[in-house]
Write an enzyme that holds these catalytic residues in place. Structure first.
Site, PDB file in Angstrom:
ATOM      1  N   HIS A 135     103.868  43.871  10.278  1.00 45.09           N
ATOM      2  CA  HIS A 135     103.537  43.227   9.016  1.00 45.09           C
ATOM      3  C   HIS A 135     102.031  43.267   8.828  1.00 45.09           C
ATOM      4  O   HIS A 135     101.278  43.668   9.728  1.00 45.09           O
ATOM      5  CB  HIS A 135     104.059  41.790   8.978  1.00 45.09           C
ATOM      6  CG  HIS A 135     105.498  41.690   8.556  1.00 45.09           C
ATOM      7  ND1 HIS A 135     105.944  42.101   7.322  1.00 45.09           N
ATOM      8  CD2 HIS A 135     106.591  41.229   9.212  1.00 45.09           C
ATOM      9  CE1 HIS A 135     107.243  41.887   7.215  1.00 45.09           C
ATOM     10  NE2 HIS A 135     107.670  41.370   8.370  1.00 45.09           N
ATOM     11  N   ASP A 165      98.724  44.653   2.697  1.00 48.51           N
ATOM     12  CA  ASP A 165      99.859  45.077   1.881  1.00 48.51           C
ATOM     13  C   ASP A 165      99.434  45.642   0.538  1.00 48.51           C
ATOM     14  O   ASP A 165      99.918  46.704   0.115  1.00 48.51           O
ATOM     15  CB  ASP A 165     100.811  43.902   1.644  1.00 48.51           C
ATOM     16  CG  ASP A 165     101.734  43.648   2.826  1.00 48.51           C
ATOM     17  OD1 ASP A 165     101.768  44.479   3.748  1.00 48.51           O
ATOM     18  OD2 ASP A 165     102.419  42.616   2.826  1.00 48.51           O
TER      19      ASP A 165
END
Length: 387
Positions: A135, A165
């Protein structure tokens, strides 16, 4: 274009994109392309996938949705039919997943040699960690970026998931897809865009690497000019417990800050800002000053000046700020206040055209456009290939 949305606008009007639904950076890249005018069809699952994209997720705005079982032969048929008429595809699965589904780059380029195939991952399509889960925080950790974020002597602080992200991931994928589309329009064949968050975040940190090379950036966090180490580039608590952000880097801006605020308070000294050894004392002096007024009182005094001070607004306050309101940085669409498309174009203005779709909301319309007749659509639905 159906009657439920206005005609497309923006520099990517006429570009068709197929999005294989995912979470985070992939949908953000697809949102950017849709905001810029592309006709983006999101291929959602026929059944909910658990954690991921909640109903009404603004990252899914601006596009239509078809519900497809990618693991079925009929679902593969549907996606390849959409790919045949598309300019680009974006996907965010782990490496090898779309190949196993029969929807990898080679499969898609067989039906459309000019296709731009955009791939979004954290680690990239190759390398020792490519098959592993991860992540945003993991990708930042490996690139060095996470090490540099936080207060001196304290642990690193995750900057939400905006840096990895969306900045190093989704934005880089959108840029890569647009660049590859430009090459195709110039006569190049279709190609694969391998957008990895570790690549993108590393590129974003280029200036820090340059400063380190020149001896202008220290490796310990929180002791540098732009990481909260400098007292004239930091946040300060005010009398009401809210905060102001100070960015008076240049001497002339710092001088303006000093003049307007009356720094220092009576009884305090004004240590030399150019001597890092005196930064702790200088910070304490500024902290005492800023605690004498509320955030909004400081804002009223300093707004519109060259002191480079801004109030730290929360998520609710930001859309109401006079400057952001005047520029229309936030807009209301379908009853929801949200960030407007960016950047802005003088000749091909962008606009929000559709709210986030429900999965499969446009399945029949999109399949008809792709050449499927009513009987074939009914058969696909009966087999569970589409929802």
């Amino acid at each position: 274009m159906t009657a439920d949305a206005p005609a497309p606008t923006g520099p990517l009007t006429g570009v068709r994109v197929v999005e294989l639904a995912g979470i985070g950076p992939g949908p953000f890249a697809a949102m950017m392309l849709a905001d810029l005018g592309a006709d983006v069809v999101r291929v959602d699952r026929t059944s909910p996938a658990g954690f991921g994209s909640p109903p009404g997720d603004l990252l899914n705005r601006g596009r239509r949705s078809v519900a497809v079982d990618l693991k079925s032969p009929g679902g593969r048929e549907v996606v390849l039919a959409l790919v045949a008429g598309a300019d680009a595809l974006v996907e965010g699965f782990r490496p090898g997943v779309t190949e196993r589904l029969g929807l990898g780059p080679q499969d898609c380029h067989r039906v459309n040699p000019r296709l731009v195939y955009g791939r979004m991952t954290g680690w990239g399509q190759d390398g020792p960690l490519a098959p592993s889960a991860g992540h945003d925080i993991d990708y930042l950790a490996l690139t060095g970026a996470l090490h540099g974020i936080g207060r001196a002597g304290e642990r690193p602080v995750p900057p939400m998931n905006l840096l990895g992200d969306f900045g190093g991931g989704g934005m880089m994928l959108a840029l890569g897809v647009v660049a590859a589309l430009y090459a195709v329009r110039a006569g190049a064949p279709g190609q694969v865009v391998d957008a990895a968050i570790v690549d993108g975040v590393s590129v974003l940190s280029t200036q820090i690497h340059a400063l380190r090379r020149f001896g202008m950036w220290q490796d310990p966090r929180g002791v540098n000019l732009l990481d909260g180490g400098a007292p004239f580039y930091d946040t300060y608590e005010c009398a009401d417990g809210r905060y102001v952000a100070v960015g008076a880097l240049e001497p002339q801006f710092y001088a303006e800050l000093v003049r307007l605020t009356g720094f220092p308070l009576a009884g305090d000294e004004a240590p030399d800002r150019n001597d890092p050894a005196k930064w702790p004392a200088l910070r304490e002096a500024w902290a005492r000053l800023f605690r004498t007024r509320t955030r909004d009182e400081w804002t009223a005094l300093l707004a519109g000046t060259d002191a480079c001070v801004a109030p730290v607004l929360d998520w609710r306050e930001a859309p109401e700020h006079p400057h952001l309101a005047a520029r229309g940085v936030f807009v209301e669409h379908d009853g929801v206040t949200q960030p407007a498309p960016a950047p802005r174009f003088s000749g091909t203005p962008t606009a929000l055209r559709r709210p986030p779709p429900t999965p499969g909301e446009h399945t029949d319309d999109v399949l008809v456009e792709a050449g499927f007749d009513a009987d074939r659509i009914a058969a696909l639905r009966a087999s569970g290939a589409i929802g």
